[in-house]
Design an enzyme around this catalytic site. Sequence first.
Site, PDB file in Angstrom:
ATOM      1  CG  HIS A  10      -3.830   5.242  -1.571  1.00  0.00           C
ATOM      2  ND1 HIS A  10      -3.499   6.126  -0.568  1.00  0.00           N
ATOM      3  CD2 HIS A  10      -2.778   5.233  -2.424  1.00  0.00           C
ATOM      4  CE1 HIS A  10      -2.280   6.618  -0.818  1.00  0.00           C
ATOM      5  NE2 HIS A  10      -1.822   6.096  -1.932  1.00  0.00           N
ATOM      6  CD  GLN A  64      -2.788   8.957  -3.840  1.00  0.00           C
ATOM      7  OE1 GLN A  64      -3.029   8.184  -4.752  1.00  0.00           O
ATOM      8  NE2 GLN A  64      -1.568   9.384  -3.575  1.00  0.00           N
ATOM      9  N   GLY A 121       0.499   5.808 -10.292  1.00  0.00           N
ATOM     10  CA  GLY A 121      -0.824   5.444  -9.799  1.00  0.00           C
ATOM     11  C   GLY A 121      -1.411   6.537  -8.927  1.00  0.00           C
ATOM     12  CG  HIS A 150       0.978   2.381  -3.388  1.00  0.00           C
ATOM     13  ND1 HIS A 150       2.102   2.778  -2.708  1.00  0.00           N
ATOM     14  CD2 HIS A 150       0.193   3.483  -3.484  1.00  0.00           C
ATOM     15  CE1 HIS A 150       1.993   4.074  -2.394  1.00  0.00           C
ATOM     16  NE2 HIS A 150       0.848   4.527  -2.859  1.00  0.00           N
ATOM     17  CD  GLU A 151      -2.075   4.092  -6.479  1.00  0.00           C
ATOM     18  OE1 GLU A 151      -2.874   4.801  -5.831  1.00  0.00           O
ATOM     19  OE2 GLU A 151      -0.872   4.381  -6.611  1.00  0.00           O
ATOM     20  CB  CYS A 200       2.870   7.546  -1.577  1.00  0.00           C
ATOM     21  SG  CYS A 200       1.113   7.938  -1.610  1.00  0.00           S
ATOM     22  CG  LEU A 201       1.893  10.717  -7.000  1.00  0.00           C
ATOM     23  CD1 LEU A 201       0.784  10.814  -8.027  1.00  0.00           C
ATOM     24  CD2 LEU A 201       3.140  11.463  -7.473  1.00  0.00           C
TER      25      LEU A 201
HETATM   26 ZN    ZN Z   1       0.022   6.369  -2.768  1.00  0.00          ZN
END
Ligand code: ZN
Length: 154
Positions: free
Chosen positions: A134, A51, A46, A130-131, A88-89
Amino acid sequence: MATRTILTDKDPILHKICKPVEKFDERLWQLLDDMADTLKKADGVGLAAPQVGVLRRVFIMDVGDGLRECINPTILEERGVQECTEGCLSSPGEYGTIKRPATVKLQAQNRHGKFFIVTLDGLAAQCASHENDHLDGILFKSKVERMLTPDELR
Ligand code: ZN
């Protein structure tokens, strides 16, 4: 093919609240296409627009059942709890245990502005939760119960 740079969680942009998308135009489609390339290259499940430095309410996800584009998402309903291991990326190499809803009923718009509702469970519910966080500047580390130690990551 165009990838964008993924910001890390030290970047103040990731702590801000995103604004709704108002125009479903080529600029949005370019963002979505670039996000898809970026997600694929990063081998993630995701990615949210903040991000990649764009403060708009957009995220994409692919938990193995195809790419899903979610614009102006709203979580209508959450059910149950699942205990997850999550990363998380924007926090490379860091993982923790966290509680997420087991099922999420999500309403969003597609790239043409059309509304849809989808019910997600398991990893997809975790990912959507999660997304969606953000978009409100919430990072998983603020919800995590315990970060995994380097030994546990081996
Ligand atoms: Zn994330």
